[in-house]
Design an enzyme around this catalytic site. Sequence first.
Site, PDB file in Angstrom:
ATOM      1  N   GLU A 150      10.093  -6.329   0.855  1.00  0.00           N
ATOM      2  CA  GLU A 150       9.162  -5.232   0.553  1.00  0.00           C
ATOM      3  C   GLU A 150       9.791  -3.882   0.897  1.00  0.00           C
ATOM      4  O   GLU A 150       9.723  -2.932   0.109  1.00  0.00           O
ATOM      5  CB  GLU A 150       7.851  -5.392   1.342  1.00  0.00           C
ATOM      6  CG  GLU A 150       7.084  -6.683   1.110  1.00  0.00           C
ATOM      7  CD  GLU A 150       6.501  -6.836  -0.287  1.00  0.00           C
ATOM      8  OE1 GLU A 150       6.510  -5.861  -1.079  1.00  0.00           O
ATOM      9  OE2 GLU A 150       6.027  -7.944  -0.597  1.00  0.00           O
ATOM     10  N   ARG A 168       3.284  -2.524 -10.229  1.00  0.00           N
ATOM     11  CA  ARG A 168       3.422  -2.502  -8.767  1.00  0.00           C
ATOM     12  C   ARG A 168       2.049  -2.667  -8.138  1.00  0.00           C
ATOM     13  O   ARG A 168       1.107  -1.962  -8.498  1.00  0.00           O
ATOM     14  CB  ARG A 168       4.067  -1.177  -8.296  1.00  0.00           C
ATOM     15  CG  ARG A 168       5.438  -0.875  -8.888  1.00  0.00           C
ATOM     16  CD  ARG A 168       6.464  -1.965  -8.663  1.00  0.00           C
ATOM     17  NE  ARG A 168       6.685  -2.252  -7.262  1.00  0.00           N
ATOM     18  CZ  ARG A 168       7.212  -3.378  -6.795  1.00  0.00           C
ATOM     19  NH1 ARG A 168       7.578  -4.330  -7.629  1.00  0.00           N
ATOM     20  NH2 ARG A 168       7.380  -3.538  -5.503  1.00  0.00           N
ATOM     21  N   ASN A 190      10.889  -0.960  -1.723  1.00  0.00           N
ATOM     22  CA  ASN A 190      10.344   0.397  -1.621  1.00  0.00           C
ATOM     23  C   ASN A 190      11.453   1.444  -1.695  1.00  0.00           C
ATOM     24  O   ASN A 190      11.321   2.466  -2.364  1.00  0.00           O
ATOM     25  CB  ASN A 190       9.590   0.593  -0.295  1.00  0.00           C
ATOM     26  CG  ASN A 190       8.158   0.088  -0.350  1.00  0.00           C
ATOM     27  OD1 ASN A 190       7.686  -0.358  -1.399  1.00  0.00           O
ATOM     28  ND2 ASN A 190       7.463   0.156   0.767  1.00  0.00           N
TER      29      ASN A 190
END
Lengths: 106, 144
Positions: B48, B106, B52
């Site tokens: 994650e 997303r 990002n």
Amino acid sequence: MSAKIEYKDKEIRVFLSGEIDHHSASLIRASIDDAIIHKHPSLLTLDFANVTFMDSSGIGLVMGRYKLMKTVQGRIRVVNLSPGAYKVMVLAGLEKLGEIKQKEVI
Amino acid sequence: MDTVNEMKLTMDSRSINEGFSRVAVSAFIASADPNIEEITDIKTAVSEAVTNAIVHGYREKNGKIYITVSIFENNIIRIKIRDKGVGIDDIDKAMEPLFTTAGEERAGLGFAVMESFMDKVRVTSKPGMGTTVVMEKKIWGKRL
């Protein structure tokens, strides 16, 4: 990561295998969408039996396909999730969108 | 608390490296003897944070992602993931579940996953300078 797509009796079944992350999700979503647009199935089943890893990009993948299925009046089902993948799905509250099932352990 | 072991890695912000970053971190923390659920939790949180940096920090352009993993005496793993990208204007908003500045695909759950799967998550950022995510998790292994 690969997706094997089968169509039978108004159901598209996608057998996903490998890792689902931002990178791999972007590679396979188009082929699933193509199948949905061409076949207008009433049910899309995403089979996660051979998925070895999933992060929240998998959630985006399911949500994007759910939205597309809604436009063809179809529903979605996610099956054979590993405990890790199921944990991520539940975090996202995906049970509200359709059937979400863990892999059955015999 | 002293570090028992530490590694640093620098990699291009290419999405193809997401898998590599997961494997690199999980290989390094193996010496802390995590159980399968802990490995999965940490791999997912790393995925994650790295995603990002790629999607938001560098907006899919080229940059470097700096990953530091430290193992401490009490079996606490600290993972730092840093980028020198665009930075976050409003960190609290960015960390709200389901909030995303990216498009349709997303889910806006990256931070929610990190906070759920790790014991602590701390985000610092400066618009125009970059973002640093520091996450910690205590490894119990089979000792639970």
